[in-house]
Each structure stands twice: as C-alpha cells, then as structure tokens.
Design a protein around this motif. Structure first.
Motif, PDB file in Angstrom:
ATOM      1  N   GLU A   9       0.833  -1.199   0.000  1.00 13.62           N
ATOM      2  CA  GLU A   9       0.000   0.000   0.000  1.00 13.62           C
ATOM      3  C   GLU A   9       0.868   1.250   0.000  1.00 13.62           C
ATOM      4  O   GLU A   9       1.999   1.241   0.492  1.00 13.62           O
ATOM      5  N   LYS A  66      -3.042   6.528   4.460  1.00 17.85           N
ATOM      6  CA  LYS A  66      -3.073   5.711   3.242  1.00 17.85           C
ATOM      7  C   LYS A  66      -3.429   6.583   2.046  1.00 17.85           C
ATOM      8  O   LYS A  66      -4.311   7.432   2.131  1.00 17.85           O
ATOM      9  N   THR A  70      -2.565   3.090  -5.961  1.00 19.19           N
ATOM     10  CA  THR A  70      -1.743   1.936  -5.619  1.00 19.19           C
ATOM     11  C   THR A  70      -0.818   1.647  -6.784  1.00 19.19           C
ATOM     12  O   THR A  70      -0.883   2.276  -7.823  1.00 19.19           O
TER      13      THR A  70
END
Length: 76
Positions: A9, A66, A70
């Motif tokens: 991630e 996050k 990706t």
C-alpha cells in the motif's frame, strides 16, 4: 492495536505536504525502551526514492495516512 496497512500500500506522513509517497514493505518489531516489550503491530518499514537513492525507514502507523492510488515502485 490492529494493523492499519498492508504490504504494497502507498502511504505518506500525515500533515506533511512535501512528504514523499512511500510503499509499505512490512511490519517490523520494535522493542519498548522503557518496558522492554516487543511490539510487532505498530511500526511499518517503508521504502521510497529520493534523488535516485533508495530510502528505508520505520514509522509508527498512526503517523501515516493511506493514499488512494496503488501500484509498486517497480512498474514494468
């Protein structure tokens, strides 16, 4: 404390607009300097590139956010 991220991630440091985009490699063990306990679920080893140099560092998961996008650093 549950793990917040998975290997692969993309993350960056919260609150830093110029922070590099980093890829999570794995959770790493950290020894608590006061209690001597081992923590396996809080610190993440991350990798990023800066001026062509590979950087590796461990960060507390609560300091990271996050990213939506990706994809690995090693695209073919």
């Amino acid at each position: 404390m549950p793990r917040k991220f998975k290997p692969g991630e993309w993350v960056k440091i919260k609150g830093h607009t110029s922070a590099p985009k980093m890829e999570v490699l794995k959770y790493v063990s950290k020894k608590d300097s006061i209690f001597g306990t081992i923590d396996n679920d809080t610190y993440l080893e991350c990798v990023w590139y800066q001026n062509g140099d590979r950087k590796l560092e461990a960060f507390h998961q609560n300091k990271l956010i996050k990213l939506i996008e990706t994809g690995g650093l090693f695209k073919t």
